[in-house]
Enzyme design. Structure first.
Site, PDB file in Angstrom:
ATOM      1  N   ASP A  53       0.298  -4.329   6.077  1.00  0.00           N
ATOM      2  CA  ASP A  53      -0.430  -3.840   7.250  1.00  0.00           C
ATOM      3  C   ASP A  53      -1.881  -4.293   7.205  1.00  0.00           C
ATOM      4  O   ASP A  53      -2.571  -4.072   6.212  1.00  0.00           O
ATOM      5  CB  ASP A  53      -0.404  -2.302   7.269  1.00  0.00           C
ATOM      6  CG  ASP A  53       0.984  -1.750   7.529  1.00  0.00           C
ATOM      7  OD1 ASP A  53       1.932  -2.556   7.643  1.00  0.00           O
ATOM      8  OD2 ASP A  53       1.126  -0.514   7.608  1.00  0.00           O
TER       9      ASP A  53
ATOM     10  N   HIS B 287       1.243   3.773   2.135  1.00  0.00           N
ATOM     11  CA  HIS B 287       1.777   4.448   3.322  1.00  0.00           C
ATOM     12  C   HIS B 287       3.295   4.553   3.184  1.00  0.00           C
ATOM     13  O   HIS B 287       3.954   3.603   2.737  1.00  0.00           O
ATOM     14  CB  HIS B 287       1.388   3.688   4.600  1.00  0.00           C
ATOM     15  CG  HIS B 287      -0.008   4.017   5.059  1.00  0.00           C
ATOM     16  ND1 HIS B 287      -0.734   3.192   5.882  1.00  0.00           N
ATOM     17  CD2 HIS B 287      -0.790   5.096   4.796  1.00  0.00           C
ATOM     18  CE1 HIS B 287      -1.926   3.755   6.109  1.00  0.00           C
ATOM     19  NE2 HIS B 287      -1.978   4.904   5.463  1.00  0.00           N
TER      20      HIS B 287
ATOM     21  N   HIS C  23       0.860  -1.195   0.000  1.00  0.00           N
ATOM     22  CA  HIS C  23       0.000   0.000   0.000  1.00  0.00           C
ATOM     23  C   HIS C  23       0.887   1.233   0.000  1.00  0.00           C
ATOM     24  O   HIS C  23       2.112   1.138   0.065  1.00  0.00           O
ATOM     25  CB  HIS C  23      -0.965  -0.020   1.183  1.00  0.00           C
ATOM     26  CG  HIS C  23      -0.328   0.007   2.541  1.00  0.00           C
ATOM     27  ND1 HIS C  23       0.528  -0.971   2.992  1.00  0.00           N
ATOM     28  CD2 HIS C  23      -0.422   0.910   3.560  1.00  0.00           C
ATOM     29  CE1 HIS C  23       0.919  -0.683   4.217  1.00  0.00           C
ATOM     30  NE2 HIS C  23       0.368   0.456   4.592  1.00  0.00           N
TER      31      HIS C  23
ATOM     32  N   ASP D  14       5.925   4.404   4.949  1.00  0.00           N
ATOM     33  CA  ASP D  14       6.920   3.446   5.468  1.00  0.00           C
ATOM     34  C   ASP D  14       7.136   2.259   4.520  1.00  0.00           C
ATOM     35  O   ASP D  14       8.156   1.578   4.602  1.00  0.00           O
ATOM     36  CB  ASP D  14       6.567   2.963   6.889  1.00  0.00           C
ATOM     37  CG  ASP D  14       5.148   2.430   7.050  1.00  0.00           C
ATOM     38  OD1 ASP D  14       4.249   2.900   6.329  1.00  0.00           O
ATOM     39  OD2 ASP D  14       4.939   1.553   7.916  1.00  0.00           O
ATOM     40  N   HIS D  15       6.189   2.037   3.576  1.00  0.00           N
ATOM     41  CA  HIS D  15       6.292   0.882   2.675  1.00  0.00           C
ATOM     42  C   HIS D  15       6.809   1.214   1.280  1.00  0.00           C
ATOM     43  O   HIS D  15       7.125   0.314   0.509  1.00  0.00           O
ATOM     44  CB  HIS D  15       4.928   0.187   2.560  1.00  0.00           C
ATOM     45  CG  HIS D  15       4.455  -0.368   3.868  1.00  0.00           C
ATOM     46  ND1 HIS D  15       4.467  -1.710   4.169  1.00  0.00           N
ATOM     47  CD2 HIS D  15       4.009   0.269   4.984  1.00  0.00           C
ATOM     48  CE1 HIS D  15       4.028  -1.882   5.401  1.00  0.00           C
ATOM     49  NE2 HIS D  15       3.748  -0.704   5.920  1.00  0.00           N
TER      50      HIS D  15
ATOM     51  N   HIS E  46      -6.955  -2.625   6.180  1.00  0.00           N
ATOM     52  CA  HIS E  46      -6.114  -1.541   6.691  1.00  0.00           C
ATOM     53  C   HIS E  46      -6.888  -0.239   6.577  1.00  0.00           C
ATOM     54  O   HIS E  46      -8.072  -0.249   6.222  1.00  0.00           O
ATOM     55  CB  HIS E  46      -4.798  -1.527   5.889  1.00  0.00           C
ATOM     56  CG  HIS E  46      -3.708  -0.731   6.522  1.00  0.00           C
ATOM     57  ND1 HIS E  46      -3.485  -0.697   7.879  1.00  0.00           N
ATOM     58  CD2 HIS E  46      -2.743   0.075   5.977  1.00  0.00           C
ATOM     59  CE1 HIS E  46      -2.462   0.102   8.129  1.00  0.00           C
ATOM     60  NE2 HIS E  46      -1.994   0.582   7.004  1.00  0.00           N
TER      61      HIS E  46
ATOM     62  N   HIS F 206       6.902  -5.927  11.073  1.00  0.00           N
ATOM     63  CA  HIS F 206       6.257  -4.605  11.227  1.00  0.00           C
ATOM     64  C   HIS F 206       6.059  -4.317  12.725  1.00  0.00           C
ATOM     65  O   HIS F 206       4.953  -4.018  13.197  1.00  0.00           O
ATOM     66  CB  HIS F 206       4.918  -4.574  10.469  1.00  0.00           C
ATOM     67  CG  HIS F 206       4.404  -3.181  10.172  1.00  0.00           C
ATOM     68  ND1 HIS F 206       3.656  -2.459  11.076  1.00  0.00           N
ATOM     69  CD2 HIS F 206       4.522  -2.387   9.079  1.00  0.00           C
ATOM     70  CE1 HIS F 206       3.330  -1.286  10.542  1.00  0.00           C
ATOM     71  NE2 HIS F 206       3.858  -1.211   9.329  1.00  0.00           N
TER      72      HIS F 206
HETATM   73 ZN   LIG Z   1       3.237   0.208   7.848  1.00  0.00          ZN
HETATM   74 ZN   LIG Z   2       0.010   1.277   6.600  1.00  0.00          ZN
END
Ligand SMILES: [Zn+2]
Ligand SMILES: [Zn+2]
Length: 287
Positions: free
Chosen positions: A191, A66, A64, A68-69, A124, A250
């Protein structure tokens, strides 16, 4: 022999720590596929550290959008170009337009013959894919039932094709070992909170890489509202999917180490066999 190598390049989530970087897992299978699952910031350096050039990746699958990914993607894509390669991306459909601005091919599934990858919708706070990898390992033949058959016929039967020998049509199911599983599956959730529709869409897996952002010190309701899971949620999912191996990743930056996650995992009798890897840990899994 169906063997997977998994290298956990980033086992953190949202906020990195010095010893826990943002999500990225390198997967190499026995067929030579080199797959990166999520691309946390700085992932290209981590790939170089384990001797993998970004240009040599079969594909990168992000769960996805976000940050951090995905923050590792721009650098990775540019370096791959300099090295003469082209990154193939998998991502959720709603992110295709944004991702294609990186000048890459984007899809939401992959068909590599004996390896197929598809998106499984997870639970998520934004549109997100869990990635289901499915390997066709063919049939294992019952030697007594195939006695006397020519080699070319055996090869076809193992691949799942029917053959005609001396006027007799033989289907692979007729001569296969019934105890053998033809498909092996790995699911990487990215996530997600607890997710009945994901479980329903997947059925069974051999390996489950599930997020466990929290241990047991956070109200599960709060975790679920944020679209995340606890260790207990991940274990529940592994049992529902009959996973033989469960990997927890994670991990929130609130934990200075993974002792609590490991303690909780240690209380669960196998199956599943549970691992809570550190960054750069390698796991070899025989499927
Ligand atoms: Zn994440
Ligand atoms: Zn996320």
């Amino acid at each position: 022999m169906p063997l997977l190598k998994l290298v956990f390049l980033g086992t953190g989530g949202a906020v990195p720590r010095a010893d826990r970087m943002l999500p990225a897992i390198y997967l190499e299978d026995w067929l030579g596929h080199r797959i990166l699952l999520d691309a946390g910031e700085g992932v290209q350096y981590r790939l170089f550290q384990i001797g993998v050039a970004p240009s040599s990746l079969t594909l990168v699958a992000v769960t996805h959008m976000h940050e951090d990914h995905v923050l590792g993607l721009p650098g990775l894509v540019i370096t791959a170009k300099f090295l003469g390669g082209k990154v193939k991306l998998l991502g959720p459909r709603s992110a295709h337009e944004v991702l294609s601005r990186l000048g890459v091919e984007v899809a939401d599934s992959y068909d590599g013959g004996r390896l197929k990858i598809r998106c499984v919708e997870v639970c998520h706070t934004v549109d997100a894919c869990g990635w289901l990898l499915e390997w066709d390992v063919g049939y294992k033949l019952d030697l007594k039932k195939v006695e006397g058959l020519p080699k070319w016929a055996l090869t076809k039967l193992i691949r799942g094709e029917e053959v005609e020998v001396g006027g007799r049509v033989i289907r692979p199911e007729e001569v296969a070992d019934p105890a053998h599983k033809r498909y092996r599956r790995l699911l990487y959730t990215g996530d997600t909170g607890p997710c009945p529709r994901m479980l329903k869409a997947v059925g069974e897996v051999d390996v489950l890489i599930h997020e466990a952002t929290f241990a047991d010190d956070v109200d599960p309701k709060k975790a679920h509202e944020e679209g995340h899971s606890t260790v207990a949620d991940a274990v529940e999912a592994a049992k529902a999917l009959r996973a033989g191996v469960l990997v927890l990743t994670h991990i929130s930056a609130r934990y200075t180490d993974k002792a609590r996650h490991r303690q909780l995992a240690g209380r669960v009798p196998p199956p599943p066999h549970i691992y809570v890897p550190d960054d750069f840990d390698t796991l070899l899994v025989q499927l």
